[in-house]
Design an enzyme around this catalytic site. Structure first.
Site, PDB file in Angstrom:
ATOM      1  N   ARG A  30       0.471  -1.320  -0.181  1.00 54.12           N
ATOM      2  CA  ARG A  30       0.230   0.075   0.240  1.00 54.12           C
ATOM      3  C   ARG A  30       0.788   0.987  -0.273  1.00 54.12           C
ATOM      4  O   ARG A  30       0.304   2.464  -0.549  1.00 54.12           O
ATOM      5  CB  ARG A  30      -0.396   0.201   1.057  1.00 54.12           C
ATOM      6  CG  ARG A  30      -0.689  -0.229   2.292  1.00 54.12           C
ATOM      7  CD  ARG A  30      -1.452   0.000   3.894  1.00 54.12           C
ATOM      8  NE  ARG A  30      -2.136  -0.562   3.848  1.00 54.12           N
ATOM      9  CZ  ARG A  30      -2.682  -1.496   4.007  1.00 54.12           C
ATOM     10  NH1 ARG A  30      -1.507  -2.506   4.473  1.00 54.12           N
ATOM     11  NH2 ARG A  30      -3.579  -2.585   4.149  1.00 54.12           N
ATOM     12  N   LYS A 108       2.805 -15.215  10.601  1.00 55.78           N
ATOM     13  CA  LYS A 108       3.418 -16.524  11.738  1.00 55.78           C
ATOM     14  C   LYS A 108       2.819 -15.429  12.594  1.00 55.78           C
ATOM     15  O   LYS A 108       3.377 -14.792  13.119  1.00 55.78           O
ATOM     16  CB  LYS A 108       4.791 -16.684  11.644  1.00 55.78           C
ATOM     17  CG  LYS A 108       4.663 -17.824  10.280  1.00 55.78           C
ATOM     18  CD  LYS A 108       6.072 -18.611  10.963  1.00 55.78           C
ATOM     19  CE  LYS A 108       6.647 -18.827   9.843  1.00 55.78           C
ATOM     20  NZ  LYS A 108       8.320 -19.746  10.159  1.00 55.78           N
ATOM     21  N   SER A 139      12.700 -20.492   7.403  1.00 51.31           N
ATOM     22  CA  SER A 139      12.947 -19.917   6.043  1.00 51.31           C
ATOM     23  C   SER A 139      13.383 -18.784   7.317  1.00 51.31           C
ATOM     24  O   SER A 139      13.049 -18.078   7.768  1.00 51.31           O
ATOM     25  CB  SER A 139      12.198 -20.358   5.507  1.00 51.31           C
ATOM     26  OG  SER A 139      10.848 -19.641   5.986  1.00 51.31           O
ATOM     27  N   ALA A 141      13.919 -14.661   5.223  1.00 51.83           N
ATOM     28  CA  ALA A 141      14.064 -14.076   4.018  1.00 51.83           C
ATOM     29  C   ALA A 141      15.011 -14.155   3.092  1.00 51.83           C
ATOM     30  O   ALA A 141      14.884 -14.004   1.998  1.00 51.83           O
ATOM     31  CB  ALA A 141      12.925 -13.047   3.992  1.00 51.83           C
ATOM     32  N   LYS A 192       6.926 -20.637  18.431  1.00 53.31           N
ATOM     33  CA  LYS A 192       8.774 -20.770  18.329  1.00 53.31           C
ATOM     34  C   LYS A 192       9.627 -19.602  18.141  1.00 53.31           C
ATOM     35  O   LYS A 192      10.655 -19.164  18.730  1.00 53.31           O
ATOM     36  CB  LYS A 192       8.903 -21.170  16.796  1.00 53.31           C
ATOM     37  CG  LYS A 192       7.988 -20.667  16.060  1.00 53.31           C
ATOM     38  CD  LYS A 192       9.505 -19.341  14.963  1.00 53.31           C
ATOM     39  CE  LYS A 192       8.711 -19.059  13.402  1.00 53.31           C
ATOM     40  NZ  LYS A 192      10.018 -18.283  12.646  1.00 53.31           N
ATOM     41  N   SER A 255      17.390 -14.523  12.827  1.00 48.81           N
ATOM     42  CA  SER A 255      16.416 -14.159  13.805  1.00 48.81           C
ATOM     43  C   SER A 255      16.480 -12.512  14.687  1.00 48.81           C
ATOM     44  O   SER A 255      16.831 -13.190  15.633  1.00 48.81           O
ATOM     45  CB  SER A 255      16.500 -15.207  14.434  1.00 48.81           C
ATOM     46  OG  SER A 255      14.889 -15.577  15.324  1.00 48.81           O
ATOM     47  N   ARG A 256      14.851 -12.123  14.434  1.00 48.75           N
ATOM     48  CA  ARG A 256      14.281 -11.288  14.925  1.00 48.75           C
ATOM     49  C   ARG A 256      14.356 -11.715  16.326  1.00 48.75           C
ATOM     50  O   ARG A 256      14.270 -11.007  17.593  1.00 48.75           O
ATOM     51  CB  ARG A 256      13.551 -10.387  14.221  1.00 48.75           C
ATOM     52  CG  ARG A 256      14.385  -9.712  13.351  1.00 48.75           C
ATOM     53  CD  ARG A 256      12.647  -9.036  12.319  1.00 48.75           C
ATOM     54  NE  ARG A 256      12.125  -9.332  11.610  1.00 48.75           N
ATOM     55  CZ  ARG A 256      11.719  -9.794  10.445  1.00 48.75           C
ATOM     56  NH1 ARG A 256      12.582 -10.131   9.592  1.00 48.75           N
ATOM     57  NH2 ARG A 256      10.547 -10.636  10.302  1.00 48.75           N
ATOM     58  N   GLU A 282       7.594 -10.996  16.213  1.00 47.66           N
ATOM     59  CA  GLU A 282       6.075 -11.826  15.855  1.00 47.66           C
ATOM     60  C   GLU A 282       6.195 -12.529  17.335  1.00 47.66           C
ATOM     61  O   GLU A 282       4.901 -12.214  17.855  1.00 47.66           O
ATOM     62  CB  GLU A 282       5.703 -12.582  14.993  1.00 47.66           C
ATOM     63  CG  GLU A 282       5.932 -11.783  13.655  1.00 47.66           C
ATOM     64  CD  GLU A 282       3.694 -11.181  13.686  1.00 47.66           C
ATOM     65  OE1 GLU A 282       3.364 -11.851  14.204  1.00 47.66           O
ATOM     66  OE2 GLU A 282       4.132 -10.585  13.163  1.00 47.66           O
TER      67      GLU A 282
END
Length: 332
Positions: A30, A108, A139, A141, A192, A255-256, A282
């Protein structure tokens, strides 16, 4: 095949790049400025910098155009918006009067206010849409954008959706497995992230590899208990979308959620950490939902509870770990 990817964050961009190598792919966001940058440079400098995107990949900031592309007879629509924006996007799709026949989502987590899984949100907002499923698995990105090998699972009760998703994604370095346990796949992908924060905290405190292994293993038990209570199948949690995704997110430097845990252990505030990340973590968004669902099902999830204590209740990371160590002995 025509494929519309809705959402140009890191994951949506990486998947769109993969799809464009084989299919007529349109990436939507957007944000008109983001789309203009993609059109000019074929690189998502905001969310996936340094990854060149295929010249064949097209971009559009008009949702109607993207939906029309993804609603063709031979098409697939991929929802790559975060869970927090999923309901709003579904309503916009409905209001546009163009709901694609085949939809797969890659987000997720649980919706924060309702504690619903993505398939429940989609069913509530797009009840007429019956050919849909979830694509998930271990995975990052950036690695997908680099063309490195990855294995994912598409879960759907619709054979048409499974077949369409397999045909779209299963090429190059991406291997797709199929199944029908939508709930199990979604719960694994959500929980997770919370557990990865816990392992990040432990690693940040220098507690060693033994502690990391214990957290991953006992975290998997928490994931399995909650997932089974919500309707998932136990065997799903030892597959790609459960154990596989947990191992990657809990140990991988990209991994964030693991990064959040590491930074919390270093004494940084949550607000500062999230501000510096610039991307969605997340595990922070859905930790409270996971704990609320566990309590509603009378399920013990001590690792999740400890993470929530650190994130939202001011518990010091080292005190949270000490609390886990003081738990009574019990049979495994």
């Amino acid at each position: 095949m025509k494929v519309a990817v809705l959402g140009a964050g890191a994951w949506g961009t990486a998947l769109a790049g993969h799809l464009a190598a084989r299919h007529d792919t349109l990436l939507w966001a957007r944000d008109a400025a983001l789309i203009a940058g993609l059109q000019a440079r074929h690189e998502n400098s905001r969310y996936l910098d340094g990854i060149a995107l295929p010249d064949a990949l097209r971009y559009d900031a008009e949702l109607g155009a993207a939906l029309a592309h993804g609603a063709a007879d031979d098409a697939l629509c991929v929802i790559a918006a975060p869970v927090a924006g999923l309901r709003t996007l579904c309503r916009a799709m409905r209001d546009a009067g163009c709901v694609p026949a085949h939809i797969v989502w890659v987000c997720k987590g649980f919706e924060a206010d309702t504690h619903l899984l993505p398939h429940q949100v989609i069913a509530a907002e797009l009840p007429e849409q019956l050919s849909n499923g979830v694509l998930s698995g271990p995975s990052f990105a950036r690695e997908v954008g680099q063309g490195l090998p990855v294995a994912l699972t598409v879960a759907s009760v619709s054979a048409a959706c499974r077949d369409r998703t397999l045909a779209a994604f299963h090429h190059g370095a991406m291997r797709i497995y199929t199944g029908d346990d939508v709930i199990g796949v979604e719960v694994g992908g959500a929980v997770k992230n919370v557990l990865a924060i816990a392992t990040g905290i432990a690693d940040g405190l220098g507690l060693g590899l033994n502690a990391r292994a214990a957290l991953i293993t006992r975290g998997l038990a928490e994931m399995s208990r909650l997932g089974a209570a919500l309707g998932g199948r136990t065997e799903t949690f030892t597959g790609l979308t459960g154990l596989g995704d947990l191992i990657l997110t809990a140990t991988g430097d990209l991994s964030r959620n693991r990064t959040v845990g590491l930074q919390l252990a270093a004494g940084r505030s949550l607000n500062d950490i999230l501000g510096a990340l610039g991307h969605v973590a997340e595990g922070v968004r859905c930790a409270q939902a996971v704990l609320a669902l566990a309590r509603a099902q009378s399920i013990e999830m001590p690792i999740t509870e400890a993470v929530c204590g650190v994130l939202f209740d001011g518990v010091a990371p080292r005190d949270a770990v000490s609390g886990l160590l003081r738990r009574d002995a019990r049979a495994e």
